[in-house]
Scaffold this motif. Structure first.
Motif, PDB file in Angstrom:
ATOM      1  N   ILE A  63       0.873  -1.176   0.000  1.00 41.61           N
ATOM      2  CA  ILE A  63       0.000   0.000   0.000  1.00 41.61           C
ATOM      3  C   ILE A  63       0.909   1.225   0.000  1.00 41.61           C
ATOM      4  O   ILE A  63       1.643   1.454   0.965  1.00 41.61           O
ATOM      5  CB  ILE A  63      -0.943   0.025   1.221  1.00 41.61           C
ATOM      6  CG1 ILE A  63      -1.748  -1.274   1.296  1.00 41.61           C
ATOM      7  CG2 ILE A  63      -1.870   1.229   1.145  1.00 41.61           C
ATOM      8  CD1 ILE A  63      -2.624  -1.534   0.093  1.00 41.61           C
ATOM      9  N   ALA A  64       0.894   1.980  -1.108  1.00 48.09           N
ATOM     10  CA  ALA A  64       1.806   3.112  -1.276  1.00 48.09           C
ATOM     11  C   ALA A  64       1.065   4.439  -1.190  1.00 48.09           C
ATOM     12  O   ALA A  64      -0.057   4.563  -1.690  1.00 48.09           O
ATOM     13  CB  ALA A  64       2.518   3.003  -2.619  1.00 48.09           C
ATOM     14  N   GLN A  65       1.697   5.396  -0.554  1.00 45.48           N
ATOM     15  CA  GLN A  65       1.153   6.758  -0.492  1.00 45.48           C
ATOM     16  C   GLN A  65       1.804   7.584  -1.595  1.00 45.48           C
ATOM     17  O   GLN A  65       3.030   7.600  -1.720  1.00 45.48           O
ATOM     18  CB  GLN A  65       1.422   7.386   0.880  1.00 45.48           C
ATOM     19  CG  GLN A  65       0.699   6.686   2.018  1.00 45.48           C
ATOM     20  CD  GLN A  65       0.960   7.346   3.359  1.00 45.48           C
ATOM     21  OE1 GLN A  65       1.962   8.054   3.539  1.00 45.48           O
ATOM     22  NE2 GLN A  65       0.069   7.122   4.320  1.00 45.48           N
ATOM     23  N   ILE A  66       0.993   8.259  -2.378  1.00 45.12           N
ATOM     24  CA  ILE A  66       1.523   9.071  -3.472  1.00 45.12           C
ATOM     25  C   ILE A  66       1.108  10.518  -3.274  1.00 45.12           C
ATOM     26  O   ILE A  66       0.027  10.802  -2.745  1.00 45.12           O
ATOM     27  CB  ILE A  66       1.049   8.542  -4.846  1.00 45.12           C
ATOM     28  CG1 ILE A  66      -0.476   8.529  -4.937  1.00 45.12           C
ATOM     29  CG2 ILE A  66       1.581   7.144  -5.082  1.00 45.12           C
ATOM     30  CD1 ILE A  66      -1.013   8.067  -6.277  1.00 45.12           C
ATOM     31  N   LYS A  67       1.974  11.411  -3.715  1.00 40.33           N
ATOM     32  CA  LYS A  67       1.711  12.841  -3.527  1.00 40.33           C
ATOM     33  C   LYS A  67       2.345  13.627  -4.662  1.00 40.33           C
ATOM     34  O   LYS A  67       3.064  13.072  -5.507  1.00 40.33           O
ATOM     35  CB  LYS A  67       2.266  13.303  -2.180  1.00 40.33           C
ATOM     36  CG  LYS A  67       3.757  13.148  -2.036  1.00 40.33           C
ATOM     37  CD  LYS A  67       4.229  13.522  -0.656  1.00 40.33           C
ATOM     38  CE  LYS A  67       5.757  13.434  -0.549  1.00 40.33           C
ATOM     39  NZ  LYS A  67       6.298  12.113  -0.884  1.00 40.33           N
ATOM     40  N   TYR A  68       2.095  14.926  -4.653  1.00 43.82           N
ATOM     41  CA  TYR A  68       2.625  15.822  -5.692  1.00 43.82           C
ATOM     42  C   TYR A  68       4.150  15.692  -5.798  1.00 43.82           C
ATOM     43  O   TYR A  68       4.868  15.715  -4.806  1.00 43.82           O
ATOM     44  CB  TYR A  68       2.256  17.273  -5.358  1.00 43.82           C
ATOM     45  CG  TYR A  68       3.022  18.296  -6.155  1.00 43.82           C
ATOM     46  CD1 TYR A  68       2.722  18.535  -7.487  1.00 43.82           C
ATOM     47  CD2 TYR A  68       4.067  19.016  -5.573  1.00 43.82           C
ATOM     48  CE1 TYR A  68       3.436  19.459  -8.229  1.00 43.82           C
ATOM     49  CE2 TYR A  68       4.790  19.948  -6.307  1.00 43.82           C
ATOM     50  CZ  TYR A  68       4.464  20.160  -7.635  1.00 43.82           C
ATOM     51  OH  TYR A  68       5.171  21.073  -8.365  1.00 43.82           O
ATOM     52  N   GLY A  69       4.624  15.540  -7.041  1.00 45.84           N
ATOM     53  CA  GLY A  69       6.061  15.465  -7.298  1.00 45.84           C
ATOM     54  C   GLY A  69       6.611  14.056  -7.376  1.00 45.84           C
ATOM     55  O   GLY A  69       7.756  13.870  -7.786  1.00 45.84           O
ATOM     56  N   ASP A  70       5.813  13.053  -7.007  1.00 44.03           N
ATOM     57  CA  ASP A  70       6.306  11.672  -7.021  1.00 44.03           C
ATOM     58  C   ASP A  70       6.408  11.120  -8.446  1.00 44.03           C
ATOM     59  O   ASP A  70       5.549  11.387  -9.285  1.00 44.03           O
ATOM     60  CB  ASP A  70       5.375  10.759  -6.218  1.00 44.03           C
ATOM     61  CG  ASP A  70       5.590  10.889  -4.721  1.00 44.03           C
ATOM     62  OD1 ASP A  70       6.642  11.416  -4.321  1.00 44.03           O
ATOM     63  OD2 ASP A  70       4.702  10.458  -3.944  1.00 44.03           O
ATOM     64  N   LEU A  71       7.451  10.357  -8.683  1.00 43.98           N
ATOM     65  CA  LEU A  71       7.576   9.543  -9.893  1.00 43.98           C
ATOM     66  C   LEU A  71       7.170   8.135  -9.495  1.00 43.98           C
ATOM     67  O   LEU A  71       7.852   7.488  -8.696  1.00 43.98           O
ATOM     68  CB  LEU A  71       9.006   9.560 -10.418  1.00 43.98           C
ATOM     69  CG  LEU A  71       9.316   8.621 -11.591  1.00 43.98           C
ATOM     70  CD1 LEU A  71       8.512   9.018 -12.826  1.00 43.98           C
ATOM     71  CD2 LEU A  71      10.810   8.632 -11.897  1.00 43.98           C
ATOM     72  N   LEU A  72       6.044   7.666 -10.019  1.00 44.02           N
ATOM     73  CA  LEU A  72       5.493   6.391  -9.570  1.00 44.02           C
ATOM     74  C   LEU A  72       6.399   5.229  -9.968  1.00 44.02           C
ATOM     75  O   LEU A  72       6.751   5.087 -11.144  1.00 44.02           O
ATOM     76  CB  LEU A  72       4.090   6.197 -10.149  1.00 44.02           C
ATOM     77  CG  LEU A  72       3.074   7.278  -9.759  1.00 44.02           C
ATOM     78  CD1 LEU A  72       1.696   6.934 -10.308  1.00 44.02           C
ATOM     79  CD2 LEU A  72       3.008   7.452  -8.246  1.00 44.02           C
TER      80      LEU A  72
END
Length: 289
Positions: free
Chosen positions: A191-200
């Protein structure tokens, strides 16, 4: 029935099914996810919790890598120094110089019988091989310098790439705690948290999102940001950038099984075919020449 850390070893969904699921976008993706039972049901099939994530035990993580693959896209094997030397020798200009040098050397050793030739002419003929040898040495120097430069650049590039990958961390939930782990350690079910600026770093399906917009131009070529949401388009892909908002996703595909990995694999095969075709054309052109 075999078990891993107290849960069944057989997952409720296969790698092939996950790959097929991630091929859909937009409303079609929402419909396909509904057929699976929704994101909550998908998490159950992957034995992960939307709130607490994976247990994070070594046995569980290794079993997921064996089943779904690791989050690594194998780089193309580096070219050896001898391969680079051979490629440098394929330059048309250098081939012409090589032929000229060999012809010059051959003519310098050819001495027709001529008793009336002056002594000065005989001395010039005696040292005529120097010109051909000089051309040949020049070609050898150019070839080795070119190959050495290419070899050094490739090693520096791979070193920089490995350092960047090692420094890239990502936020995942394991054992009900948020932790920063290396991109290569991410597995299916995280379970990953993603936010502004992230490269998935992997493909995933959104569990929740807040005004999330993603730049998918690296995969699709479209410059417009794509709005993502559980009810709009829950599929998020590796290699894309988060431009607005935040969210939480369950990882469904990693490494060569992700959409970016599939594209890189196909591009690698295409590049190999193009290089083979280019070499073939060069060979034909030189024969015509």
């Amino acid at each position: 029935m075999a078990t891993i850390d107290g849960r069944p070893a057989q997952y409720g969904i296969s790698l092939k099914q996950l790959r097929e699921l991630m091929e859909h976008r937009g409303r079609e993706g929402v419909a396909k996810l509904s057929e699976v039972g929704g994101v909550a049901k998908l998490c159950d099939k992957l034995y992960t919790s939307t709130n607490d994530g994976l247990r994070g035990t070594r046995t569980d993580i290794e079993h997921r890598r064996e089943t779904f693959g690791s989050n690594v896209i194998p780089p193309k094997p580096p070219k050896t120094f001898l391969t680079l030397v051979w490629e440098a020798l394929q330059d048309v200009t250098l081939i012409i110089l090589e032929v000229a040098a060999l012809v010059s050397l051959g003519l310098s050793f050819y001495k027709p019988a001529d008793e009336d030739a002056p002594v000065l002419q005989e001395e010039e003929d005696h040292h005529g091989w120097i010109e051909g040898l000089a051309i040949l040495i020049s070609v050898i120097v150019v070839v080795f310098v070119t190959a050495f430069n290419d070899y050094s650049k490739e090693r520096q590039f791979r070193g920089l790439q490995n350092r960047i990958e090692g420094e890239h961390k990502f936020s995942v939930i394991r054992g009900a705690e948020v932790c920063q782990i290396s991109v290569g350690d991410i597995v299916v079910g995280d379970i990953a948290q993603i936010k502004y600026g992230d490269l998935l770093p992997a493909d995933g399906i959104l569990i929740q999102s807040n005004d999330l917009k993603v730049d998918e131009s690296s995969l699709t070529g479209e410059s417009d940001h794509v709005k993502k949401g559980v009810d709009v388009d829950p599929m998020v892909l590796s290699g894309t950038h988060v431009m607005e908002g935040s969210g939480k996703m369950v990882v469904t595909a990693v490494g060569v099984n992700s959409q970016a990995g599939i594209i890189f694999t196909l591009l690698g095969a295409a590049v190999d075919e193009q290089e083979a075709e280019l070499k073939k054309r060069k060979k034909v052109s030189f024969q015509i020449f």
